[in-house]
Write an enzyme that holds these catalytic residues in place. Structure first.
Site, PDB file in Angstrom:
ATOM      1  N   GLU A 172      26.619  36.336  39.013  1.00  0.00           N
ATOM      2  CA  GLU A 172      27.929  36.550  38.395  1.00  0.00           C
ATOM      3  C   GLU A 172      28.393  37.937  38.836  1.00  0.00           C
ATOM      4  O   GLU A 172      27.953  38.945  38.292  1.00  0.00           O
ATOM      5  CB  GLU A 172      27.833  36.441  36.871  1.00  0.00           C
ATOM      6  CG  GLU A 172      27.383  35.088  36.361  1.00  0.00           C
ATOM      7  CD  GLU A 172      28.381  33.979  36.619  1.00  0.00           C
ATOM      8  OE1 GLU A 172      29.555  34.297  36.898  1.00  0.00           O
ATOM      9  OE2 GLU A 172      27.994  32.804  36.549  1.00  0.00           O
TER      10      GLU A 172
ATOM     11  N   CYS B 162      34.862  42.445  34.520  1.00  0.00           N
ATOM     12  CA  CYS B 162      34.745  41.820  35.845  1.00  0.00           C
ATOM     13  C   CYS B 162      35.933  40.928  36.175  1.00  0.00           C
ATOM     14  O   CYS B 162      36.245  40.715  37.348  1.00  0.00           O
ATOM     15  CB  CYS B 162      33.446  41.037  35.949  1.00  0.00           C
ATOM     16  SG  CYS B 162      33.240  39.773  34.682  1.00  0.00           S
TER      17      CYS B 162
END
Length: 458
Positions: free
Chosen positions: A212, A246
């Protein structure tokens, strides 16, 4: 912890997994229930740790970390029976008579390495999925968020014995030691640079990885967009956690015909949400450390500033900052920002965007603000990105009903809800062949009659 001690603890986890004690649904639900209760009891300590590490307010800590973890636990407890059930599959005529099914089983012992920006959420949520799927786990929280890492270690020790869930704290040395070991899966959340190293180390043991990562997530403003609402939602999403998210909008791609009006609305919204002096606000966070603070400060171009730019070096704070007239060649467009700086670029026609984005690494997210459904559909179909929103930002990750993950340079694999359960599981295909009959066509010696049967059945 020495390398020998670490290896022994991991081996102990393997032995515990092999006893089969993590497999029954009752055991999984019991551990999830215990974790849920411990989180509720330790909520004040978790919030205090997040305040210490990142300056997060209690509202933001619950909305973006604790609440999402509790939601994931609730989903898993509610749906675990369904997720664990064997899945019936169609059986080809050539395999008659048989029953085909898919059995879901845990992978075994997994390593979860988490980042500092959402240190509680991005450690505990994948752990919830791993436990629901029946695994044992080694958890490695980030050294950059030490207060939260300490609370996580205390929390997990209260809920799980080390042979079930082991927390390893520390920095690069501990990361390197952990990655020398063999696991059944490595789940890593963090930067692309470290993600490459994790994948390289995992390859030595042929260990599967879920990465991720991040990237420069574009936020597209089309001329039909409701500009006041777009500005409001973008200001919230970009400056949440001081831009250290993110999936934060990394930069704005605004149609030139509405750029000036959008910029006015954006400035107005930032002032409404964060006030005239955001560096003095008790609910505005901080940059994680001096290294990241200095990097971000170096990306601010004073000649292109239209709002913000002020910094508090003593407390590692940078106020919400907007830069105008930015080009793809500017330094701020050469790396993921991961901070409270929002550059604005322009385009003339929506048709230009797919080609523009095709030349850039695939981002973790993309956001489109528009009332033109034709434009929206074309952009969603022609641009490659991990996930995103239409007329909002960030909220696509706050659900257990959809997978969350990247594509290309922004990551591989996904989790949340059923997708998280599957990430930490192996789907085993099984054919249960009946014994009361046996088709002769597959056996030698073959004949023309066998060939005829094969063509009929296969």
């Amino acid at each position: 912890m020495t390398k020998t001690e670490l290896s022994a603890k991991i081996e102990r986890q393997r032995r515990f997994f092999n006893t089969g004690k993590t497999l029954p649904a009752k055991m999984r639900i019991k551990m999830l229930k215990n974790l849920q209760a411990a989180i509720a009891e330790m909520e004040p300590q978790i919030m205090e740790a997040l305040k210490t590490d990142l300056g997060k307010s209690s509202s933001e800590s619950y909305m973006c970390e604790i609440g999402l973890v509790r939601s994931e636990i609730k989903y898993m407890r509610r749906h675990l029976g369904r997720l664990m059930k064997d899945r019936r599959a169609a059986t080809p005529l050539a395999q008659y008579a048989a029953h085909s099914f898919i059995m879901r089983e845990p992978l075994g012992t997994v390593l979860i390495m988490s980042p500092w920006n959402y240190p509680f959420l991005l450690t505990i949520e994948p752990l919830v999925d791993a436990i629901a799927a029946g695994n044992t786990a080694i958890v490695k929280p980030s050294a950059y968020s030490p207060a939260t890492s300490t609370v996580i270690e205390k929390l997990l020790r209260e809920v799980f014995p080390e042979k079930y869930v082991l927390t390893v704290t520390g920095g690069r040395k501990e990361n390197a030691q952990l990655l020398e070991e063999k696991y059944d899966l490595i789940f890593f959340t963090g930067s692309q640079a470290v993600g490459k190293f994790v994948m390289e180390q995992a390859a030595k043991h042929l260990t599967p990885v879920v990465l991720e990562l991040g990237g420069k997530s574009p936020c597209i403003i089309e001329e039909s967009a409701k500009l006041p609402l777009a500005a409001k939602r973008i200001a919230w999403g970009k400056f949440l956690n001081c831009g250290q998210t993110c999936v934060a909008p990394d930069y704005i791609l605004c149609q030139s015909s509405v750029k000036d009006r959008f910029l006015q609305e954006l400035i107005r919204q930032i002032r409404i949400q964060f006030g005239e002096a955001p560096l003095g606000s008790p609910t505005y966070g901080k940059i994680i450390n001096e290294k990241h603070f200095e990097r971000l400060k170096g990306l601010i171009d004073p000649e292109k500033l239209v709002l913000g730019g002020d910094c508090d070096a003593r407390n590692c704070m940078i106020e919400p900052t907007v830069m105008n007239h930015v080009t793809l060649e500017d330094p701020i467009m050469q790396e993921e920002i991961f901070g409270p700086i929002l550059p604005i670029l322009t385009y003339e026609r929506p048709e230009e965007i797919p080609a523009l984005l095709a030349d850039m690494p695939r981002p973790l997210a993309m956001y489109v603000f528009s009332e033109n459904r034709t434009v929206i559909r074309k952009l969603m179909k022609s641009c490659r990105f991990g996930g995103g929103c239409i007329n909002d930002t960030i909220i696509h990750l706050a659900t257990s009903a959809m997978p969350f993950g990247g594509v290309g340079e922004s990551g591989m694999g996904a989790y949340h809800g059923e997708y998280g359960f599957l990430t930490f599981s192996h789907e085993k295909s099984i054919v249960d062949k009946k014994t009361w009959m046996d088709l002769p066509m597959r056996y030698q010696p073959f004949s023309r009659f066998h060939d005829l049967l094969i063509r009929q059945f296969v």
